[in-house]
Every structure is written in C-alpha cells, then in structure tokens.
Design a protein around this motif. Structure first.
Motif, PDB file in Angstrom:
ATOM      1  N   ILE A 163      14.106  -4.905   1.039  1.00  0.00           N
ATOM      2  CA  ILE A 163      14.325  -3.713   0.225  1.00  0.00           C
ATOM      3  C   ILE A 163      14.260  -2.529   1.167  1.00  0.00           C
ATOM      4  CG2 ILE A 163      13.482  -2.325  -1.691  1.00  0.00           C
ATOM      5  CD1 ILE A 163      12.169  -4.938  -2.729  1.00  0.00           C
ATOM      6  N   ASN A 164      15.371  -1.811   1.322  1.00  0.00           N
ATOM      7  CA  ASN A 164      15.481  -0.719   2.295  1.00  0.00           C
ATOM      8  C   ASN A 164      15.035  -1.182   3.680  1.00  0.00           C
ATOM      9  OD1 ASN A 164      16.470   0.973   0.339  1.00  0.00           O
ATOM     10  ND2 ASN A 164      14.525   1.990  -0.040  1.00  0.00           N
ATOM     11  N   LYS A 165      15.486  -2.382   4.084  1.00  0.00           N
ATOM     12  CA  LYS A 165      15.209  -3.007   5.382  1.00  0.00           C
ATOM     13  C   LYS A 165      13.744  -3.378   5.594  1.00  0.00           C
ATOM     14  CE  LYS A 165      19.215  -0.940   7.523  1.00  0.00           C
ATOM     15  NZ  LYS A 165      19.763  -0.093   8.546  1.00  0.00           N
ATOM     16  N   ILE A 166      12.948  -3.376   4.518  1.00  0.00           N
ATOM     17  CA  ILE A 166      11.548  -3.799   4.582  1.00  0.00           C
ATOM     18  C   ILE A 166      11.455  -5.170   3.912  1.00  0.00           C
ATOM     19  CG2 ILE A 166       9.196  -3.295   3.811  1.00  0.00           C
ATOM     20  CD1 ILE A 166      10.017  -0.332   3.745  1.00  0.00           C
ATOM     21  N   PRO A 167      10.883  -6.183   4.584  1.00  0.00           N
ATOM     22  CA  PRO A 167      10.746  -7.504   3.951  1.00  0.00           C
ATOM     23  C   PRO A 167       9.910  -7.419   2.677  1.00  0.00           C
ATOM     24  CG  PRO A 167      10.250  -7.631   6.294  1.00  0.00           C
ATOM     25  CD  PRO A 167      10.401  -6.176   5.959  1.00  0.00           C
ATOM     26  N   LEU A 168      10.281  -8.207   1.691  1.00  0.00           N
ATOM     27  CA  LEU A 168       9.594  -8.176   0.402  1.00  0.00           C
ATOM     28  C   LEU A 168       8.115  -8.529   0.539  1.00  0.00           C
ATOM     29  CD1 LEU A 168       9.822  -7.815  -2.650  1.00  0.00           C
ATOM     30  CD2 LEU A 168      10.426 -10.210  -2.828  1.00  0.00           C
ATOM     31  N   GLU A 169       7.756  -9.352   1.520  1.00  0.00           N
ATOM     32  CA  GLU A 169       6.362  -9.778   1.685  1.00  0.00           C
ATOM     33  C   GLU A 169       5.430  -8.605   1.992  1.00  0.00           C
ATOM     34  OE1 GLU A 169       8.894 -11.424   3.652  1.00  0.00           O
ATOM     35  OE2 GLU A 169       9.113 -12.716   1.901  1.00  0.00           O
ATOM     36  N   ILE A 170       5.937  -7.541   2.646  1.00  0.00           N
ATOM     37  CA  ILE A 170       5.074  -6.404   2.983  1.00  0.00           C
ATOM     38  C   ILE A 170       5.452  -5.147   2.197  1.00  0.00           C
ATOM     39  CG2 ILE A 170       4.513  -7.262   5.277  1.00  0.00           C
ATOM     40  CD1 ILE A 170       6.567  -5.269   6.406  1.00  0.00           C
ATOM     41  N   TYR A 171       6.315  -5.299   1.196  1.00  0.00           N
ATOM     42  CA  TYR A 171       6.705  -4.155   0.367  1.00  0.00           C
ATOM     43  C   TYR A 171       5.500  -3.691  -0.444  1.00  0.00           C
ATOM     44  CZ  TYR A 171       9.628  -1.348  -2.777  1.00  0.00           C
ATOM     45  OH  TYR A 171      10.185  -0.324  -3.482  1.00  0.00           O
ATOM     46  N   SER A 172       5.263  -2.403  -0.488  1.00  0.00           N
ATOM     47  CA  SER A 172       4.127  -1.887  -1.253  1.00  0.00           C
ATOM     48  C   SER A 172       4.618  -0.805  -2.206  1.00  0.00           C
ATOM     49  CB  SER A 172       3.054  -1.323  -0.309  1.00  0.00           C
ATOM     50  OG  SER A 172       3.579  -0.227   0.403  1.00  0.00           O
ATOM     51  N   PRO A 173       3.900  -0.531  -3.288  1.00  0.00           N
ATOM     52  CA  PRO A 173       2.632  -1.103  -3.721  1.00  0.00           C
ATOM     53  C   PRO A 173       2.783  -2.516  -4.280  1.00  0.00           C
ATOM     54  CG  PRO A 173       3.402   0.500  -5.314  1.00  0.00           C
ATOM     55  CD  PRO A 173       4.361   0.557  -4.162  1.00  0.00           C
ATOM     56  N   GLU A 174       1.653  -3.192  -4.400  1.00  0.00           N
ATOM     57  CA  GLU A 174       1.665  -4.598  -4.795  1.00  0.00           C
ATOM     58  C   GLU A 174       2.244  -4.803  -6.190  1.00  0.00           C
ATOM     59  OE1 GLU A 174      -1.342  -8.427  -5.178  1.00  0.00           O
ATOM     60  OE2 GLU A 174      -2.165  -6.452  -4.711  1.00  0.00           O
ATOM     61  N   LEU A 175       1.946  -3.886  -7.117  1.00  0.00           N
ATOM     62  CA  LEU A 175       2.444  -4.020  -8.485  1.00  0.00           C
ATOM     63  C   LEU A 175       3.980  -3.982  -8.510  1.00  0.00           C
ATOM     64  CD1 LEU A 175       1.177  -4.393 -11.250  1.00  0.00           C
ATOM     65  CD2 LEU A 175       1.374  -1.952 -11.609  1.00  0.00           C
TER      66      LEU A 175
END
Length: 132
Positions: free
Chosen positions: A28-40
């Motif tokens: 998501i916007n070049k950020i892997p989903l595993e480290i996408y924040s916030p957690e919710l």
C-alpha cells in the motif's frame, strides 16, 4: 502476463489497485502490508485477503491510495483489493461470498458531506434565536 486495475472509494479517499500474478505480496503506497500502520487499518485491509486466502496467495497486489483519513483509506483499499480479486479470477462465487460477508467489500460507499446552509455554521447547525 495479465494485470487488472480496479479502484475503491470511501468518503474522499480513493484507492487504485493493480493485481498481477505473483506470490501473495500486498503493498500500500509501496509499504508492505505486514508493516502498514495503524494496526486497526491493517486488519481492515486484510479481511478480504483472509476470506479468499487460497486465491490471494497466487497474486501480487499494489495499491496507491490518497485523500481522506486513515480508516477511510483502509476501507477504500479493502474495496479495491476485493474488486481486483473478483476481476482477476472472474469468479462469481467469490463475489457472492464477499457480498454475503459484507456488501461494502464490493460496493463503494457513496455517502458524502452535506453542503453548508446559509442560515448557520454548517450543514445542520443553525444560528440560535433569542426572544428575550
């Protein structure tokens, strides 16, 4: 190699997803989903991937999202991913399963802000009257 472009909207957030064959990576916007924040927000985005786990593991999904707030963006991304999976696999059963779980997976949320009225500070607020 086949690619599918889809979009999802929620309030003022717009998400555009590109689905192609791969190994199950989601960005998501070049950020892997595993480290996408916030957690919710991450959990909200992972919902359609968890429901169609066998099919989601066969594709890579890249999403660009802009506008709105964190949760509006998360719901827009969720809709874009769901539509991408349905279009990529051309599967009516998958669409029926998503619709039965939650209709907003497949359908954009069309609610928008009401326009401001001339009699007050906002759409519903009115100036107070005093008779004394």
């Amino acid at each position: 190699m086949e690619t599918v472009n889809t979009s999802g909207k929620r309030k003022t957030a717009v998400a555009r997803a590109v689905v192609r064959e791969g190994t199950g990576k989601v960005t998501i916007n070049k950020i892997p989903l595993e480290i996408y924040s916030p957690e919710l927000a991450r959990l909200k985005v992972q919902e359609p991937l968890g429901l169609a786990e066998d099919k989601a593991s066969k594709v890579d999904i890249a999403v660009n999202v802009s506008g709105g707030g964190v949760m509006g963006q998360a719901e827009a991304v969720r809709t874009a991913i769901t539509r991408g999976l349905i279009d990529f696999f051309k599967d009516d059963e998958l669409e029926a399963m998503f619709r039965a779980y939650d209709r907003s997976f497949v359908i954009n949320d069309t609610r928008r802000k009401l326009p401001k009225n001339p009699l007050g500070h906002g759409a519903r607020a009115k100036r107070q009257k005093s008779y004394r």
